[in-house]
Design a protein around this motif. Structure first.
Motif, PDB file in Angstrom:
ATOM      1  N   HIS A  16       7.121   2.431   8.256  1.00 41.57           N
ATOM      2  CA  HIS A  16       6.660   3.955   8.983  1.00 41.57           C
ATOM      3  C   HIS A  16       5.949   4.904   7.846  1.00 41.57           C
ATOM      4  CE1 HIS A  16       9.501   3.538  12.126  1.00 41.57           C
ATOM      5  NE2 HIS A  16      10.684   3.498  11.526  1.00 41.57           N
ATOM      6  N   LEU A  17       5.173   3.966   6.920  1.00 40.96           N
ATOM      7  CA  LEU A  17       4.633   4.837   5.852  1.00 40.96           C
ATOM      8  C   LEU A  17       3.573   5.838   6.322  1.00 40.96           C
ATOM      9  CD1 LEU A  17       4.024   5.361   2.980  1.00 40.96           C
ATOM     10  CD2 LEU A  17       2.559   3.242   2.773  1.00 40.96           C
ATOM     11  N   SER A  18       2.643   5.492   7.511  1.00 45.13           N
ATOM     12  CA  SER A  18       1.587   6.354   7.913  1.00 45.13           C
ATOM     13  C   SER A  18       2.058   7.665   8.599  1.00 45.13           C
ATOM     14  CB  SER A  18       0.766   5.654   8.819  1.00 45.13           C
ATOM     15  OG  SER A  18       1.484   5.314   9.882  1.00 45.13           O
ATOM     16  N   LYS A  48       8.858  -6.532   8.179  1.00 40.55           N
ATOM     17  CA  LYS A  48       8.553  -6.899   6.833  1.00 40.55           C
ATOM     18  C   LYS A  48       7.340  -6.712   6.207  1.00 40.55           C
ATOM     19  CE  LYS A  48      12.690  -9.006   5.086  1.00 40.55           C
ATOM     20  NZ  LYS A  48      13.714  -8.023   4.799  1.00 40.55           N
ATOM     21  N   ILE A  49       6.834  -6.248   5.142  1.00 44.27           N
ATOM     22  CA  ILE A  49       5.745  -6.125   4.796  1.00 44.27           C
ATOM     23  C   ILE A  49       4.795  -7.521   4.614  1.00 44.27           C
ATOM     24  CG2 ILE A  49       3.820  -4.960   3.119  1.00 44.27           C
ATOM     25  CD1 ILE A  49       6.208  -3.345   1.996  1.00 44.27           C
ATOM     26  N   GLN A  50       3.790  -7.681   5.271  1.00 39.72           N
ATOM     27  CA  GLN A  50       2.967  -8.752   5.378  1.00 39.72           C
ATOM     28  C   GLN A  50       1.794  -8.704   4.120  1.00 39.72           C
ATOM     29  OE1 GLN A  50       3.952 -11.719   6.927  1.00 39.72           O
ATOM     30  NE2 GLN A  50       5.518 -10.575   7.690  1.00 39.72           N
ATOM     31  N   ASP A  51       1.192  -7.407   4.053  1.00 38.74           N
ATOM     32  CA  ASP A  51      -0.062  -7.207   3.437  1.00 38.74           C
ATOM     33  C   ASP A  51       0.110  -6.545   1.916  1.00 38.74           C
ATOM     34  OD1 ASP A  51      -1.782  -4.833   2.898  1.00 38.74           O
ATOM     35  OD2 ASP A  51      -1.217  -4.517   5.237  1.00 38.74           O
ATOM     36  N   GLU A  52      -0.113  -7.149   1.103  1.00 40.25           N
ATOM     37  CA  GLU A  52      -0.009  -6.340  -0.324  1.00 40.25           C
ATOM     38  C   GLU A  52      -0.529  -5.174  -0.309  1.00 40.25           C
ATOM     39  OE1 GLU A  52       1.978  -6.507  -3.863  1.00 40.25           O
ATOM     40  OE2 GLU A  52       2.021  -8.221  -2.413  1.00 40.25           O
ATOM     41  N   GLU A  53      -1.325  -4.819   0.116  1.00 46.30           N
ATOM     42  CA  GLU A  53      -2.196  -3.241  -0.025  1.00 46.30           C
ATOM     43  C   GLU A  53      -0.971  -2.208   0.501  1.00 46.30           C
ATOM     44  OE1 GLU A  53      -5.840  -0.488   1.655  1.00 46.30           O
ATOM     45  OE2 GLU A  53      -5.942  -2.821   1.742  1.00 46.30           O
ATOM     46  N   ARG A  55       2.208  -2.831   0.785  1.00 45.43           N
ATOM     47  CA  ARG A  55       3.348  -2.700  -0.245  1.00 45.43           C
ATOM     48  C   ARG A  55       2.907  -1.693  -1.408  1.00 45.43           C
ATOM     49  NH1 ARG A  55       7.601  -5.620  -1.383  1.00 45.43           N
ATOM     50  NH2 ARG A  55       7.409  -7.512  -0.088  1.00 45.43           N
ATOM     51  N   SER A  56       1.779  -1.990  -1.888  1.00 47.89           N
ATOM     52  CA  SER A  56       1.323  -1.240  -2.972  1.00 47.89           C
ATOM     53  C   SER A  56       1.319   0.245  -2.749  1.00 47.89           C
ATOM     54  CB  SER A  56       0.078  -1.880  -3.615  1.00 47.89           C
ATOM     55  OG  SER A  56      -0.579  -0.949  -4.600  1.00 47.89           O
ATOM     56  N   GLN A  57       0.668   0.899  -1.445  1.00 45.76           N
ATOM     57  CA  GLN A  57       0.637   2.233  -1.189  1.00 45.76           C
ATOM     58  C   GLN A  57       2.333   2.438  -0.915  1.00 45.76           C
ATOM     59  OE1 GLN A  57      -1.333   1.989   2.532  1.00 45.76           O
ATOM     60  NE2 GLN A  57      -3.589   1.859   1.621  1.00 45.76           N
ATOM     61  N   SER A  60       3.825   3.124  -4.546  1.00 43.48           N
ATOM     62  CA  SER A  60       2.915   4.072  -4.807  1.00 43.48           C
ATOM     63  C   SER A  60       3.471   5.698  -4.620  1.00 43.48           C
ATOM     64  CB  SER A  60       1.481   3.887  -4.939  1.00 43.48           C
ATOM     65  OG  SER A  60       0.575   5.175  -5.372  1.00 43.48           O
ATOM     66  N   TRP A  61       3.663   5.672  -3.209  1.00 46.96           N
ATOM     67  CA  TRP A  61       3.919   6.786  -2.651  1.00 46.96           C
ATOM     68  C   TRP A  61       5.397   7.353  -3.097  1.00 46.96           C
ATOM     69  CZ3 TRP A  61       8.162   8.478   0.438  1.00 46.96           C
ATOM     70  CH2 TRP A  61       7.763   9.627   1.024  1.00 46.96           C
ATOM     71  N   ILE A  62       6.428   6.156  -2.999  1.00 49.52           N
ATOM     72  CA  ILE A  62       7.686   6.724  -3.494  1.00 49.52           C
ATOM     73  C   ILE A  62       7.613   6.966  -5.016  1.00 49.52           C
ATOM     74  CG2 ILE A  62       9.806   5.522  -4.419  1.00 49.52           C
ATOM     75  CD1 ILE A  62       9.651   3.847  -1.757  1.00 49.52           C
ATOM     76  N   LYS A  63       6.800   6.627  -5.770  1.00 48.56           N
ATOM     77  CA  LYS A  63       6.754   6.837  -7.381  1.00 48.56           C
ATOM     78  C   LYS A  63       6.182   8.461  -7.317  1.00 48.56           C
ATOM     79  CE  LYS A  63       4.838   5.115 -11.583  1.00 48.56           C
ATOM     80  NZ  LYS A  63       4.064   4.159 -12.387  1.00 48.56           N
TER      81      LYS A  63
END
Length: 134
Positions: A16-18, A48-53, A55-57, A60-63
């Motif tokens: 649901h990140l976007s 589940k996350i397939q793409d590393e980008e 996952r990274s986003q 990063s957003w949580i941080k």
């Protein structure tokens, strides 16, 4: 008397990140200074996350949001009902809840006390790791 409102964004998952980013931006525009984020550490495998980008986003957003003005709340482990070895038969009342109220997201409805405890322990472990704090 000053009125207060509790604002929470549910289902914090990579899936649901976007939508979460949009909701979070709106809260900021509206001057909301404190938000409760309801994190689901192990969202269903179909997303589940397939793409590393992505996952990274996500991390990063949580941080960026992991600060004093944010309250992070464990919102289940999977958020979906999954059969467990020691699942209990659902009462008619819980069958109604499952089909009408929770849309299959009543994660703890049919679980035994031991299974609930195990899921919470696992959720807390992952939650602590993701947020890098107890």
């Amino acid at each position: 008397m000053k009125k207060k409102v509790l604002i929470s964004i549910h289902d914090i998952t990579p899936h649901h990140l976007s939508k979460i980013i949009i909701a979070d931006s709106l809260m900021s525009e509206w001057g909301v200074s404190k938000i409760n984020y309801l994190l689901i550490p192990d969202f269903p495998s179909k997303t589940k996350i397939q793409d590393e980008e992505t996952r990274s986003q996500y991390f990063s957003w949580i941080k960026q949001r992991n600060h004093a003005a944010a309250d992070w709340i464990l919102h289940g482990l999977h958020h979906r009902e999954k059969e467990a070895e020691d699942s209990l038969p659902l009462s008619l009342k819980n069958q109604l809840k499952q089909s009408v109220l929770t849309d299959g997201e009543g994660e703890f409805l049919s679980l035994s006390r031991d299974e609930i405890s195990a899921r919470l322990d696992n959720g807390i472990r992952i939650f602590t790791h993701i947020l890098n704090r107890p």
